[in-house]
Each structure stands twice: as C-alpha cells, then as structure tokens.
Scaffold this motif. Structure first.
Motif, mmCIF file in Angstrom:
data_model
loop_
_atom_site.group_PDB
_atom_site.id
_atom_site.type_symbol
_atom_site.label_atom_id
_atom_site.label_comp_id
_atom_site.label_asym_id
_atom_site.label_seq_id
_atom_site.Cartn_x
_atom_site.Cartn_y
_atom_site.Cartn_z
ATOM 1 N N UNK A 140 15.990 -15.728 -12.855
ATOM 2 C CA UNK A 140 16.024 -14.708 -11.798
ATOM 3 C C UNK A 140 15.194 -13.526 -12.262
ATOM 4 N N UNK A 141 14.348 -13.012 -11.368
ATOM 5 C CA UNK A 141 13.640 -11.772 -11.658
ATOM 6 C C UNK A 141 13.516 -10.976 -10.357
ATOM 7 N N UNK A 142 13.745 -9.673 -10.459
ATOM 8 C CA UNK A 142 13.579 -8.791 -9.311
ATOM 9 C C UNK A 142 12.113 -8.386 -9.179
ATOM 10 N N UNK A 143 11.699 -8.127 -7.943
ATOM 11 C CA UNK A 143 10.327 -7.724 -7.641
ATOM 12 C C UNK A 143 10.292 -6.346 -7.008
ATOM 13 N N UNK A 144 9.147 -5.695 -7.133
ATOM 14 C CA UNK A 144 8.856 -4.489 -6.372
ATOM 15 C C UNK A 144 7.434 -4.630 -5.832
ATOM 16 N N UNK A 145 7.162 -3.993 -4.689
ATOM 17 C CA UNK A 145 5.892 -4.205 -3.990
ATOM 18 C C UNK A 145 4.959 -3.021 -4.191
ATOM 19 N N UNK A 146 3.670 -3.339 -4.374
ATOM 20 C CA UNK A 146 2.621 -2.332 -4.472
ATOM 21 C C UNK A 146 1.700 -2.403 -3.261
ATOM 22 N N UNK A 147 1.016 -1.301 -2.989
ATOM 23 C CA UNK A 147 -0.013 -1.264 -1.961
ATOM 24 C C UNK A 147 -1.317 -1.810 -2.528
ATOM 25 N N UNK A 148 -2.332 -1.879 -1.678
ATOM 26 C CA UNK A 148 -3.617 -2.430 -2.102
ATOM 27 C C UNK A 148 -4.263 -1.622 -3.221
ATOM 28 N N UNK A 149 -3.970 -0.303 -3.277
ATOM 29 C CA UNK A 149 -4.563 0.548 -4.313
ATOM 30 C C UNK A 149 -3.733 0.570 -5.590
ATOM 31 N N UNK A 150 -2.769 -0.341 -5.715
ATOM 32 C CA UNK A 150 -1.898 -0.483 -6.891
ATOM 33 C C UNK A 150 -0.864 0.632 -6.990
ATOM 34 N N UNK A 151 -0.789 1.506 -6.002
ATOM 35 C CA UNK A 151 0.263 2.519 -5.964
ATOM 36 C C UNK A 151 1.536 1.891 -5.401
ATOM 37 N N UNK A 152 2.689 2.475 -5.687
ATOM 38 C CA UNK A 152 3.936 1.949 -5.132
ATOM 39 C C UNK A 152 3.887 1.860 -3.611
ATOM 40 N N UNK A 153 4.324 0.738 -3.058
ATOM 41 C CA UNK A 153 4.295 0.579 -1.600
ATOM 42 C C UNK A 153 5.284 1.552 -0.965
ATOM 43 N N UNK A 154 4.849 2.307 0.053
ATOM 44 C CA UNK A 154 5.724 3.336 0.630
ATOM 45 C C UNK A 154 6.940 2.807 1.368
ATOM 46 N N UNK A 155 6.996 1.496 1.641
ATOM 47 C CA UNK A 155 8.146 0.934 2.349
ATOM 48 C C UNK A 155 9.166 0.295 1.417
ATOM 49 N N UNK A 156 8.864 0.207 0.131
ATOM 50 C CA UNK A 156 9.762 -0.450 -0.815
ATOM 51 C C UNK A 156 10.883 0.514 -1.212
ATOM 52 N N UNK A 157 12.145 0.179 -0.916
ATOM 53 C CA UNK A 157 13.248 1.096 -1.240
ATOM 54 C C UNK A 157 13.360 1.415 -2.729
ATOM 55 N N UNK A 158 13.041 0.465 -3.603
ATOM 56 C CA UNK A 158 13.147 0.753 -5.032
ATOM 57 C C UNK A 158 12.171 1.850 -5.441
ATOM 58 N N UNK A 159 10.988 1.828 -4.862
ATOM 59 C CA UNK A 159 10.013 2.871 -5.179
ATOM 60 C C UNK A 159 10.480 4.241 -4.680
ATOM 61 N N UNK A 160 11.238 4.264 -3.585
ATOM 62 C CA UNK A 160 11.772 5.542 -3.102
ATOM 63 C C UNK A 160 12.711 6.144 -4.144
#
Length: 458
Positions: free
Chosen positions: A107-127
């Motif tokens: 098991x591994x958790x994921x987080x999403x990035x945008x195309x510019x490698x910055x944290x994706x603004x819709x990912x709750x973990x990044x918030x």
C-alpha cells in the motif's frame, strides 16, 4: 492564506527498492489517492511497476476531485475544470509504502501534482501541507492526532433488510446493548482486533488505545500524537486497514457519521498543538491555572470561522443526523476546559503538553481538509491576536450563527472568503460545487420512507 506553490515532496526511489527487497513475495501494490471525500481512488499495480511509480509518477485524471462520494462526475464541478480532462501526475507520499497483512499486497498513498510540478490545487493533502508550510514560516510546527470512531456491522442484513451490528468472532454473539468501555466486549472481539494491530505493525501505523464506544458494535481507536501531516495520513491508512481486515471476518467497517438513528454518532476528534523552533509547546500553561495566550488566540481564530467551516466538518447529508442528539456531538461555537459538551475542549493533563481537542468533525470528513481548515483558522487567530471569547455553552454570542443544516452549510462555505484563502480558490470552488451537486441529487430522490409515510396515505 496559502503560500506560493513549491515543488511537492516526493518519496525517494530507495523506499521502493527497500520494500521490494523486504517483501520478495509481494506481487501487487495498492496505490491510493484521497479524493475530496477522503475516498481512496487509484489502482492496483504489479510488483515490476513499483520502481517506475517512484521514479516517474503515475498519471491520473484531476477530474477525480470533481466526483461525488459514489464516484460519479458532478456536472457543476466538471464545468469548472480547465485541464481538458487529461492526466495529472501522482507521486508516492513519503514513508507511506508498507505491507498489508490482510490482503498480502503493498500500500502506498499518492498526492497529485500539476503540469509544472507544483502541488495540484485540488488535492486535499496539498491544502494541509500549505497550511503546515505557513505555520513553519511563523516558526511553528503543528503536532496532532485524530481519533477514529467507527461501527462494525454484519455483511448480511436483518430480516427487514437493514444493517445490524456484527457478531463477535470469539463467541459468535451478536453485539447488543451500549456496553460503553466494556473490556469483556473487547475480549470477544479480540481475534479481529489482534489482526488489526498485527496489520498496523506491518504498516508502521501507530495505533494505541482501543475502546468499546457508546453503542452496539461501535469502537474507537486512538493514534499516536505526531507531526500533523503524518497524523492525517494515519487516518487514511487506518480506515483502509479496518476495512480490509473486517471483510475477512465477515464484517464491514462503517465510517458513516450516524449509521443508526437511535445510536451514538461517530466522530473524528482532532487534537492539535504547536511547537516553536526549540521544540517547546507554545500552548503550554505559562503558570498554574493560566492558559497560554497563543492557545487562546488559536481558539479565537477557529471560532471566527466555525460556522463557515461546518461543510468540511459535516460534509454529507448523513453528517447532520449526528447532531440531532447533542450529547457529546457539539455542533456549536463553544470552548471550555475539560467539558465534552463544547466544540473545542481543553483536556486536563500536563501543563507542558497542553493542547485542544476539536470535537465537531464526523468520521465521514476528509482528514486532510479538517486538519487544513482547523490549523489555518488557528494560525489566522494567532496572526490577528484574536480573543477566545467567553467559555462555556453560553459563550457563542457575537459569532456568526451556526448552519441550520447541510444546505445552509454549503451556502455559508461558498460565501466565506476565509475558507477560500485557507484552501485556495480552486479547491474551495470545487468542494462547494461537488457538495451542492450531491445535495441537489438527493433533493430529487424519493426515499423508501416517503413511500411508507405518504404512498398510500395521502
């Protein structure tokens, strides 16, 4: 406010290499991204794909954040997407790759990035990470833990087709009666919970005390107090552990806030404190009988946004049923010392380990969003030097009225500039759109109860 996006922290390839060496027989790994609801979305990959995941990431559509709890697209939410429906890159969360004893998979958790490698603004973990970065810029490190209340229910329904409490694995007895804090009931459930603790050890998940809660089949697990992002990750992994283990015992783990009308609801209380750059707790009492000014300012900040934050704390229709019986389920803008009837409780204990317990969130809430808005509001209070206001059940005067229900909560959240600042405009807009879409879908759904009451009566 959110900090400027920084490249997200990614797990090193060495974690994958070490896992494969440690578990040579593991052939598959669950890769899990938490959506707006905290529901795990992802894939099961094969062993040979793991190193590629860590080295290059994995594509998944950001439209996963525009889905309702059932995984259906919400039209109003899809309308605000501007990525053309293409994939964004997901990366493993550091220190979450581990082995699941119940499934035999990784098991591994994921987080999403945008195309510019910055944290994706819709990912709750990044918030949440953005608010942690903000705290650290203020010289503060958030520490916390979330409690996990849940029900264990039978996989089969009763004669009327309704869910029912599970049978104890040791005795075969169906759990009945409240039996709050019954040690004998825990013993009857020992085969299941022994498997849970064994699974937690393999996951390096710090489960601690186990309690028989205030209803048949309801339990609570506490988790070790630690860095806040890890505490939120712990809840996501603990839910998966309970679900996968329960299925193998003929049970289901239920994380509804109010699964049974006349039984206790299930909360997810957040315990939070802040340490300074020397590691000292800034909430610690300065002297006997005196609360820290910083702690009181944090409480003042949380109270200033309590009404608007309710959609995050009680995100679905069922969430609001938990507040119908107010005992130990405070949907109020109140605080106090050693009082379980207020929303923000300061537990008794060591003056040096002082913290507060935010008691409003249901177990159905997204732990990343809960931690993000509570921490962010606390930081707002500290930055503005806000006062906590009067303690006790009668101390809510002067604050915005609490929402009267789910629809009111959606409206207050949508209109709140502070929630927008804490979560970022894209996530704020998306969460509101998804919840309004869920509300509108349920509003036009005719229920079995309506047929029972009105179908042949009116």
């Amino acid at each position: 406010m959110l900090q400027s996006p920084q490249p997200s922290q990614r797990a090193p390839l060495s974690e994958a290499v070490r896992f494969l060496e440690t578990y040579p027989d593991v052939q598959a790994i669950d890769i899990v991204l938490s959506d707006l609801h905290g529901v795990g979305r992802g894939k099961i990959i094969r062993r040979h794909e793991l190193e590629s995941l860590f080295a290059s990431g994995r594509g998944m559509p950001a439209s996963l954040f525009a889905q309702d709890v059932a995984g259906d697209d919400v039209a109003g939410a899809i309308a605000v997407m501007q990525d053309g429906g293409g994939d964004s890159r997901c990366w493993p969360v550091p220190q979450t790759l581990s082995y699941q004893t119940a499934t035999g998979r990784g098991l591994v958790l994921l987080q999403m990035d945008s195309a510019d490698a910055a944290p994706h603004p819709l990912d709750p973990r990044h918030a949440l990470l953005a608010q942690i970065d903000r705290a650290q810029a203020m010289g503060l490190t958030p520490m916390g833990a979330l409690e996990l209340e849940f029900y264990l229910v039978d996989q089969t329904r009763d004669a009327d087709g309704r869910p029912r409490p599970a049978r104890a694995p040791m005795t075969g007895r169906r759990l009945t009666g409240t039996n709050c804090m019954s040690v004998d009931e825990l013993d009857e459930m020992a085969p299941f919970f022994d498997a849970v603790y064994e699974g937690a050890a393999a996951l390096e998940l710090p489960l601690e005390s186990l309690i028989s809660e205030y209803a048949p089949g309801q339990f609570e697990l506490t988790l070790r107090y630690r860095a806040l992002a890890r505490a939120a990750d712990d809840i996501v992994r603990a839910k998966r552990l309970l679900r996968t283990t329960a299925r193998r015992f003929g049970m289901e783990a239920c994380f509804m806030a109010k699964p049974f009308s006349h039984s206790s609801g299930s909360g997810m209380h957040l315990h939070l404190s802040l340490t300074d750059e020397q590691g000292a707790n800034v909430f610690a009492d300065p002297s006997q009988g005196e609360l820290s000014a910083v702690m009181l300012q944090a409480i003042g900040g949380i109270r200033s946004s309590m009404a608007a934050s309710m959609l995050v704390l009680a995100p679905v229709l069922n969430s609001w049923r938990r507040f119908a019986g107010t005992v130990y389920s405070p949907a109020s803008n109140t605080w106090g010392v050693e009082d379980r009837n207020v929303a923000l409780r300061i537990p008794a204990g060591s003056a040096t380990s002082r913290h507060f317990e935010h008691r409003v969130a249901g177990v159905d809430a997204n732990p990343y969003l809960v931690a993000a808005i509570v921490l962010g509001a606390a930081l707002d209070g500290i930055a503005a030097g806000l006062e906590a206001g009067p303690a006790g059940a009668g101390g809510a005067k002067g604050y915005a009225p609490m929402p009267s229900g789910w629809l009111d909560a959606i409206g207050q959240f949508e209109a709140c500039t502070q929630m927008q600042a804490l979560l970022g405009a894209p996530l704020h807009q998306m969460f509101a759109a998804v919840k309004r879409g869920e509300h509108d879908a349920l509003a036009v759904t005719v229920t079995d109860l309506e047929w029972q009451l009105y179908g042949t009566t009116l």
